[in-house]
Motif scaffolding. Structure first.
Motif, short mmCIF file in Angstrom:
data_model
loop_
_atom_site.label_atom_id
_atom_site.label_comp_id
_atom_site.label_asym_id
_atom_site.label_seq_id
_atom_site.Cartn_x
_atom_site.Cartn_y
_atom_site.Cartn_z
N THR A 288 0.76 -1.15 -0.07
CA THR A 288 0.03 0.04 -0.07
C THR A 288 0.84 1.28 0.00
OG1 THR A 288 -1.56 -1.39 1.27
CG2 THR A 288 -1.95 0.91 1.22
N HIS A 289 1.84 1.31 0.84
CA HIS A 289 2.62 2.65 1.07
C HIS A 289 4.03 2.53 0.40
CE1 HIS A 289 -0.49 4.02 3.56
NE2 HIS A 289 -0.44 2.97 4.36
N PHE A 290 4.55 1.49 -0.22
CA PHE A 290 5.83 1.40 -1.02
C PHE A 290 6.01 0.41 -1.98
CE2 PHE A 290 6.36 -1.20 2.75
CZ PHE A 290 7.11 -2.25 2.50
N HIS A 291 6.93 0.63 -2.89
CA HIS A 291 7.52 -0.39 -3.93
C HIS A 291 8.63 -1.36 -3.15
CE1 HIS A 291 4.77 1.40 -6.88
NE2 HIS A 291 5.43 2.49 -6.72
N LEU A 292 8.55 -2.42 -3.36
CA LEU A 292 9.74 -3.35 -2.91
C LEU A 292 10.36 -4.15 -4.03
CD1 LEU A 292 11.34 -4.55 -0.34
CD2 LEU A 292 9.65 -6.54 -0.35
N ASN A 293 11.80 -3.68 -4.02
CA ASN A 293 12.86 -4.50 -4.90
C ASN A 293 13.52 -5.31 -3.99
OD1 ASN A 293 11.75 -2.94 -6.96
ND2 ASN A 293 13.78 -2.18 -7.60
#
Ligand code: SF4
Length: 340
Positions: A288-293
């Motif tokens: 919801t609050h961030f993209h993750l790599n």
């Protein structure tokens, strides 16, 4: 606004256009509060189309509130896999445990709000749908319909307060459950976010938004800041028996209590690798609050040697469907070699 006409037209439309949904009582039947609670918790953050299959599976597995209250949290988390927002599953499990100990199902929004995971919207939805309490739950559909019908040009999130005030005007003793669901259905089927079907709408002659040609503009959204990206590493650690080292995330916080492939913390800058595993690829996932790599590495080292991941357990790679794995970890595990 002619509130009586609003209610009358909407209920009349609902009587011949209501959606058939597995958690809804058929006309003339009493709603099952357990079904209403389960569906409302699932519908927080998830679309109706996705929830239907999950709801049917849950009811098949745990036909009664008491049956689900007795289930282990792990079983519930496994069944919840793919729905996301796993704190809902943990709270649902806790709430059912509390409900099973009560002499009767709470009926008012105030009492329902005391249950874990039940906020203002869900409490009002259960109170109105399951117990015909005269309240109007305000969700995204209701915000849209009310903002358009009343021609409310305030932007979100302030708009929500004004819609809640209008909802108080709309609440009445006459068929509260049907009225709440008629608003939801109108928002879903007619007063849609894009391309509202004003030509088919029972409220058109009352609708200020339509009169002012604002049906495509309202409700006015808040400007959202861009989502940040976080970075981390995940380690596929195998033993000679072909098992993989997994661990449970802390109970509190994002994906709390779920099972994961061990890895580094998720940081705002790309993680400097302190481990010499074999790089397998990158998993991208959006929360919801961030993209993750996540960079995925493979290793055969002893887990205790890897970045201090001694707490965990060996899991059979052929039975990973029995683990409560969130979607992001399923993406990581997709890098397992086929022979494992
Ligand atoms: S007339 Fe159009 S904008 Fe107004 S409530 Fe109906 S569908 Fe929504």
């Amino acid at each position: 606004m002619d509130i009586a006409a609003f209610r009358h037209r909407l209920l009349h439309w609902y009587d011949s256009n209501r959606r058939t949904l597995p958690w809804r009582a058929l006309k003339g039947q009493k709603p099952n509060p357990y079904h209403v609670l389960l569906s409302e918790i699932m519908l927080q953050q998830t679309t109706v189309a996705t929830v239907i299959a999950y709801f049917e599976r849950f009811i098949g597995q745990w036909p009664t509130l008491e049956a689900m209250a007795k289930a282990s949290l792990d079983d519930v988390l496994v069944a919840w896999q793919g729905l996301g927002y796993y704190s809902r599953a943990r709270n649902l499990h806790k709430a059912l445990g509390q409900l099973a100990d009560l002499p009767s199902f709470p009926q008012t929004p105030d009492d329902l709000r005391k249950l874990p995971g039940v906020g203002d919207y869900t409490a009002k939805a259960i109170a109105s749908i399951a117990f015909d309490q005269p309240v109007v739950p305000v969700d995204g559909n209701v915000i849209r319909v009310v903002a358009r019908v009343f021609g409310l040009t305030q932007a979100l999130p302030m708009l929500k307060k004004t819609v809640a005030e209008k909802a108080l005007l709309l609440a009445a003793d006459d068929r509260p459950g049907d009225f709440a669901q008629s608003l939801m259905d109108l928002g879903s089927m007619i007063c849609r976010p894009q391309q509202p079907r004003c030509d088919r709408c029972p409220l058109r002659s009352l609708c200020k938004g339509y009169e002012d040609s604002l049906q495509h503009t309202l409700p006015i959204k808040a400007v959202k800041p861009p989502k940040p990206t976080r970075y981390g590493c995940a380690f596929l650690t195998m033993n000679k028996q072909g098992q993989i080292w997994l661990r449970r995330r802390p109970e509190k916080g994002l994906l709390g209590g779920m099972i994961e492939v061990p890895g580094t913390a998720w940081a705002e800058q790309p993680t400097e690798l302190v481990h010499d595993g074999l790089w397998r690829g990158i998993v991208k996932h959006t929360f919801t609050h961030f993209h993750l790599n996540l960079s995925v590495y493979e290793t055969t080292k002893d887990p205790e040697e890897i970045l201090g991941f001694p707490t965990g357990f060996w899991a059979d790679t052929k039975a990973l469907d029995q683990q409560a794995l969130p979607t992001v970890m399923k993406k990581v595990l997709a890098f397992l070699r086929p022979e494992t």
